[in-house]
Design a protein around this motif. Sequence first.
Motif, mmCIF file in Angstrom:
data_model
loop_
_atom_site.group_PDB
_atom_site.id
_atom_site.type_symbol
_atom_site.label_atom_id
_atom_site.label_comp_id
_atom_site.label_asym_id
_atom_site.label_seq_id
_atom_site.Cartn_x
_atom_site.Cartn_y
_atom_site.Cartn_z
ATOM 1 N N LYS A 19 5.851 -3.756 -3.806
ATOM 2 C CA LYS A 19 4.641 -3.834 -2.984
ATOM 3 C C LYS A 19 4.876 -3.249 -1.597
ATOM 4 O O LYS A 19 4.026 -2.513 -1.058
ATOM 5 C CB LYS A 19 4.195 -5.295 -2.870
ATOM 6 N N ALA A 20 6.024 -3.558 -1.018
ATOM 7 C CA ALA A 20 6.322 -3.042 0.320
ATOM 8 C C ALA A 20 6.471 -1.523 0.297
ATOM 9 O O ALA A 20 5.995 -0.826 1.202
ATOM 10 C CB ALA A 20 7.592 -3.696 0.858
ATOM 11 N N VAL A 21 7.118 -0.996 -0.755
ATOM 12 C CA VAL A 21 7.294 0.454 -0.851
ATOM 13 C C VAL A 21 5.951 1.153 -1.020
ATOM 14 O O VAL A 21 5.683 2.192 -0.392
ATOM 15 C CB VAL A 21 8.240 0.792 -2.017
ATOM 16 N N LYS A 22 5.070 0.565 -1.858
ATOM 17 C CA LYS A 22 3.740 1.166 -2.055
ATOM 18 C C LYS A 22 2.919 1.134 -0.767
ATOM 19 O O LYS A 22 2.237 2.104 -0.437
ATOM 20 C CB LYS A 22 3.003 0.449 -3.176
ATOM 21 N N ALA A 23 2.988 0.013 -0.050
ATOM 22 C CA ALA A 23 2.257 -0.078 1.216
ATOM 23 C C ALA A 23 2.783 0.927 2.224
ATOM 24 O O ALA A 23 2.012 1.593 2.939
ATOM 25 C CB ALA A 23 2.362 -1.495 1.774
ATOM 26 N N ALA A 24 4.105 1.072 2.282
ATOM 27 C CA ALA A 24 4.685 2.053 3.205
ATOM 28 C C ALA A 24 4.291 3.468 2.804
ATOM 29 O O ALA A 24 3.999 4.308 3.669
ATOM 30 C CB ALA A 24 6.203 1.902 3.229
ATOM 31 N N GLY A 78 0.773 4.057 3.849
ATOM 32 C CA GLY A 78 0.726 4.282 5.286
ATOM 33 C C GLY A 78 1.200 5.674 5.671
ATOM 34 O O GLY A 78 0.596 6.337 6.529
ATOM 35 N N VAL A 79 2.263 6.128 5.026
ATOM 36 C CA VAL A 79 2.782 7.467 5.317
ATOM 37 C C VAL A 79 1.784 8.526 4.884
ATOM 38 O O VAL A 79 1.523 9.508 5.608
ATOM 39 C CB VAL A 79 4.142 7.670 4.635
ATOM 40 N N ASP A 80 1.211 8.343 3.681
ATOM 41 C CA ASP A 80 0.216 9.315 3.203
ATOM 42 C C ASP A 80 -1.001 9.357 4.129
ATOM 43 O O ASP A 80 -1.543 10.439 4.409
ATOM 44 C CB ASP A 80 -0.223 8.952 1.784
#
Length: 267
Positions: free
Chosen positions: A25-30, A33-35
Amino acid sequence: MAEAIAILALLFVAFVALGVFVTVKAVKAAKRGVDRTITQARRTVEDTTLRAKTYGTGGVTAELAQLRLSLRTSMRATQDALEAGAAEDASLQESLQLFRRLSAHGYELDADLKRLERDPDRAGVAAQLEELRERTQRIIHSAESLRWAARDRARKFADDDLASLNAQIDVEAGALRHWTVSEQEGLSWPAESTGTAPDPAASATSAASAEERTGAAAAGARARSAEEPDAGRGASGPDEPRAITAKDPRRQPFYSWQKSTRPETTN
């Protein structure tokens, strides 16, 4: 012992699975955010480039850049307005769906304009400018219609809510000042406080009525004063004057139920 080992193993697996889930979940949220940051940066760079082409160069290139910039600005403003309104008003979901269909035409037109910017045949591009300008204006007009309708709807709801709130506050303020109603009902203000001039006809009528009442009262008083001497003479004789002295208490009759007066004593 075996049961304790099994429980510990299950707890370890549960913690590992929870850790993996939180990490994903944290990786997807990051990543989102980056995208989002990259998209905004690319959009800013493209808008700046289009403004530079509009101001820096002339001719067909500047016209195409102006059309792209107007289209992107209008579509982005409409998207922001509809997405912000749909979060509070569910009725805007249908408008948002219509905008997404309109966005497909907008993306297609933007791609065509971007392709024509690199086209070396400037004469052919100039021949298509009128049609491209008309398509751009139609899309922009539709986007602005949705945007202003959503803003008017939100403003109307805000005005209605404010009017209802003002009415409730007025009622509450009147309830808090409940003593003023009884005081206003008990007050009788003079006619001068109203600021209106008295009616001459009404004043004359009132004066005439007052004079009639005064005359009637004077006539009644004279009649009563004339009757009182006649009544006195009928009771004590025509020539005998009316007694004005008080009666002697020693000559008054005594009744058995009355208490006898005590003699005065001197010390």
